[in-house]
Design a protein around this motif. Sequence first.
Motif, mmCIF file in Angstrom:
data_model
loop_
_atom_site.group_PDB
_atom_site.id
_atom_site.type_symbol
_atom_site.label_atom_id
_atom_site.label_comp_id
_atom_site.label_asym_id
_atom_site.label_seq_id
_atom_site.Cartn_x
_atom_site.Cartn_y
_atom_site.Cartn_z
ATOM 1 N N GLY A 114 0.389 -1.074 0.397
ATOM 2 C CA GLY A 114 0.220 -0.210 0.201
ATOM 3 C C GLY A 114 1.265 1.221 -0.404
ATOM 4 O O GLY A 114 0.479 1.895 -0.109
ATOM 5 N N ILE A 115 2.398 1.203 0.862
ATOM 6 C CA ILE A 115 2.767 2.499 0.559
ATOM 7 C C ILE A 115 4.156 2.757 -0.320
ATOM 8 O O ILE A 115 4.088 3.231 -1.001
ATOM 9 C CB ILE A 115 3.923 2.370 2.182
ATOM 10 C CG1 ILE A 115 3.367 2.236 3.330
ATOM 11 C CG2 ILE A 115 5.253 3.165 1.787
ATOM 12 C CD1 ILE A 115 2.532 3.341 3.748
ATOM 13 N N LYS A 116 3.838 1.578 -0.418
ATOM 14 C CA LYS A 116 4.915 1.042 -2.344
ATOM 15 C C LYS A 116 3.739 2.214 -3.222
ATOM 16 O O LYS A 116 4.513 2.623 -4.773
ATOM 17 C CB LYS A 116 5.524 -0.055 -2.737
ATOM 18 C CG LYS A 116 6.284 -0.299 -3.763
ATOM 19 C CD LYS A 116 7.200 -1.551 -4.230
ATOM 20 C CE LYS A 116 7.144 -1.266 -5.101
ATOM 21 N NZ LYS A 116 8.166 -3.206 -5.488
ATOM 22 N N GLU A 117 2.592 1.489 -3.450
ATOM 23 C CA GLU A 117 1.970 1.528 -4.660
ATOM 24 C C GLU A 117 0.716 3.166 -4.171
ATOM 25 O O GLU A 117 0.732 3.946 -4.950
ATOM 26 C CB GLU A 117 1.268 0.436 -5.266
ATOM 27 C CG GLU A 117 1.628 -0.422 -5.379
ATOM 28 C CD GLU A 117 1.010 -1.883 -5.707
ATOM 29 O OE1 GLU A 117 -0.316 -1.734 -5.913
ATOM 30 O OE2 GLU A 117 1.385 -2.687 -6.376
ATOM 31 N N GLY A 118 0.440 3.141 -2.850
ATOM 32 C CA GLY A 118 -0.450 4.327 -3.484
ATOM 33 C C GLY A 118 0.444 6.346 -2.296
ATOM 34 O O GLY A 118 0.222 6.766 -2.811
ATOM 35 N N LEU A 119 1.331 6.427 -1.832
ATOM 36 C CA LEU A 119 1.846 6.793 -1.166
ATOM 37 C C LEU A 119 1.944 8.436 -1.938
ATOM 38 O O LEU A 119 1.329 9.501 -1.873
ATOM 39 C CB LEU A 119 3.135 6.207 -0.165
ATOM 40 C CG LEU A 119 3.538 7.674 0.692
ATOM 41 C CD1 LEU A 119 2.066 8.569 2.018
ATOM 42 C CD2 LEU A 119 4.052 7.495 1.395
#
Length: 443
Positions: free
Chosen positions: A105-110
């Motif tokens: 989630g961090i890798k793709e969304g932040l």
Amino acid sequence: MKRKFLQKIGVAMISGVMVVSALAGCGNNTAKESTTAAQSSGESTSAQAQGESKTDGPDYSGVKLVYWSNWEATEPQGIVIAEAVKAYEKETGVEIEVEFKGRKGIKEGLIPALDAKQQVDFFDGQGNKSNYGDRIISLEDLVKASDYESRSNPTMMKLFRSYNEGVLKEIPYQFKANAYFYNKKLFKEAGIEKVPTNWDEFLAACQKLKDAGITPITTDDAYVPQAFGMHLGRLVGSEGLKETINNNEWDRPEVLQTANDLAELASKGYFSELVASNVFPTGQNTEFATGKVAMYAVGTYVVNEVKNITGPDFEWGFFAYPEVNNGINGSEAMMIGGQSFAITSVCKNKEAAFGFIEKMTRGEYDEKLAKESISLPADSQNHSWPEQLADVKPYFDNCTEIMGGAESNPEITPALKENLIKLYSGKITGTEFVENMKKAAGK
């Protein structure tokens, strides 16, 4: 979808809900998971909403922060973070909305969220956030104002400044160190009284283990480059290692020496017979953690990953990668790193955000995080390291040079892993390894 993180997490969860941390791999996308059962009820996490009075400390009443974490809510790290959030809210009057996004989630969304000017005030995740550019702010003034560095590991602070051209934009925490973990019980059975400090002693230890009917070394496809990178780093130094890998300098004599040294381990039968087929976490879980193999080159996160297999009686040992013949460094040069916090450029209350980061990386919660996730603390004044990692402390404290890994060039990594597996399993010689790598690099 954003969700408020609730304070209805009891102390019982700390001992009752433990999920293995996967530092070495990708996590699940937990944006769709609820963080706690209480969260689904829609109750507020802030001290004000619960009618609790603020204790002494900075007054951030009326301030709301949004925090994205790369942990799962049910991981040990997530549980400790939840407890720290609750305490910090009570102390300061701030309200913190936590979103446990997981690694994916961090890798793709932040970055998309920040570019859309979505409110994300601070976040955590894997160290080296240089790809965020001006989306994250310098923390130099905040660090200076709080005298934060007086309780920081200087080598780690230097490392994290290096990620952003000498400017500190990340606060490191949950440190890790990579070298050889070993089973002390098996070493005792083989009559090994002290850990090897150089290559000759390492070979002697391997032979004693073999003579005792114990397989000396195993690895997995995920960690195949670790020993290679540390061995080559002993010969060429940290900068030389980066240059060799990134520039595909496979014809360097140090590469051949490294390959020949590792080929010798294979020819003498020191590697597990299963090394050619071990797909992570096979070697880690079914060989090393079960006490069938004595040594495993990996990071300190392994202890938490296999704790449900090893149980409390496993005798954990650790030693720095041995000095090698013709080498230029010793145990003062290690592969170390960690997770980190960063504050975003959209944050309007950076002092409040930094205050929470400080709470997580100092004192009570830093110590609790290390204990619950079996990891290395960030606070230099926290001396109660987890028992399983006690052997790591003297090496970590004395580290002055940080070696990178052998996977800094993703284009060549698949070929490197493939040929190292062949090398470790005795299918190719050191010379053949070098030739194969030159061909893979188009040379």
